[in-house]
Design an enzyme around this catalytic site. Structure first.
Site: not given
Ligand code: FMN
Length: 327
Positions: A114, A220
């Site tokens: 993160c 993606d």
């Protein structure tokens, strides 16, 4: 328990997404087209071992039908990772969540990716990429707590400011069950296309290291078909899909027909989501506005969708929202 790795067929996982992949949304996705595994949202072990525990436990809530769920943890104190790992492995945390005996998480994942400033300033998540002693201490403490009862995995990026594949090699030395590689550095946030060649390099490093760690690629992916192609191209064990689910809740289907769904079908799916939200979070544990980020998934691609979304986002309660949804 082992993660699926049959017939040389890559497996698919719904990405952990904070304030998104709660039990409600996971159940909706599972009904549309289930991936092989799910992650929870990330939950802070230091917070779980503090008076803030009851509120944080909501991030780990699941229902007994959710049998393929990996709990994702983050934090900085190794002893808290160990304590929470013990509670997960012995089933006591699942009992605390109200689940029946025999019902438990399928594994534990450590968030080392993160990029958010608040976590990084704390020395947690992607900051661990630059702090290997702490990363190792966290992994060892969690392993200690799990004591081999559940698989341990890590989800990370390919570097902090720069690409650093020695970080991936370091993780491969930790004998993890699975390693999810998000093909971007921390600095790149989500601003550039994921570097799938580096994910492929991680797979080659795994082979050279001679360890059994499953290598999972992330970044993606917009469809099951694209995931299969990438897994084949880079010889990966699995694929994680995150934001792709915002464009297609059937993203894990071999042949999604989401694009052909009618306005009525889209609204019916949102209704199901909101009803489950109202039932699950009847104590107002999640605020109604958290539903707004889902609205566009369903209320899109039909005449008047934008205007309807604008109205629905004004709803003050789930009941109010359900009343506003056309039949
Ligand atoms: C809203 C949101 C919340 C996220 N929360 C988490 C999280 O809790 N833990 C984690 O490891 N990654 C988290 N991520 C990153 C995703 O798991 C994933 O790595 C990233 O979105 C790239 O994959 P994608 O291109 O398929 O979305 C989050 C991403 C988004 C968009």
């Amino acid at each position: 328990m082992d993660y699926p790795n049959e017939l040389n067929k890559p497996f698919f996982i719904l990405a952990p997404m904070d304030d998104v992949t709660d039990t409600v949304f996971r159940q909706v996705v599972a009904d549309c087209a289930a991936p092989d595994l799910f992650f929870t949202e990330f939950v802070n072990v230091d917070g779980l071992q503090s008076p803030g525990r009851p509120r944080l436990l909501n991030k780990l809530r699941f229902v007994s039908g959710e049998t393929k769920l990996i709990a994702q943890l983050w934090g900085v104190q190794p002893e808290n990772f160990k304590a929470v790992a013990v509670q997960i492995a012995d089933g006591s945390l699942a009992r605390e969540l109200g689940l029946p005996d025999g019902c438990n998480f399928a594994g534990v994942d450590l968030n080392m990716g993160c990029p958010a400033k608040s976590e990084v300033q704390n020395g947690a998540c992607s900051a661990l990429i630059k702090n290997r002693p702490l990363a190792k201490a966290v992994i060892d403490a969690t392993k200690d707590g799990l004591a081999g009862r559940l698989p341990l995995s890590v989800k990370t990026r390919v570097g902090f400011n720069e690409v650093d594949m020695t970080w991936i090699s370091f993780l491969l030395q930790q004998k993890l069950h699975m390693l999810t590689v998000h093909g971007r550095t921390r600095k790149e946030m989500s601003k550039v296309p994921a570097h799938w060649n580096l994910i492929g390099e991680a797979r080659a490093l795994r082979d050279r290291a001679g360890v059994g760690t499953l290598i999972v690629g992330n970044g993606d992916v917009e469809s099951h078909e694209q995931g299969l192609e990438l897994a084949k191209q880079y010889s990966l064990d699995g694929i994680v899909i995150g934001r792709g689910v915002f464009h297609d809740p059937f993203v894990f289907a071999e042949n999604s027909n989401w694009a052909e769904k009618t306005k009525a079908e889209r609204i019916a799916l949102y209704r199901r989501h909101v009803e489950l939200f109202a039932k699950t979070w009847a104590g107002n544990e999640r605020k109604i506005h958290t539903l707004n980020k889902f609205c566009k998934i369903y209320i899109s691609d039909f005449d008047g969708a934008k205007e309807l979304r604008e109205q629905l986002m004004q709803a003050e309660s789930a009941e109010h929202l359900l009343g506003m949804l056309p039949n």
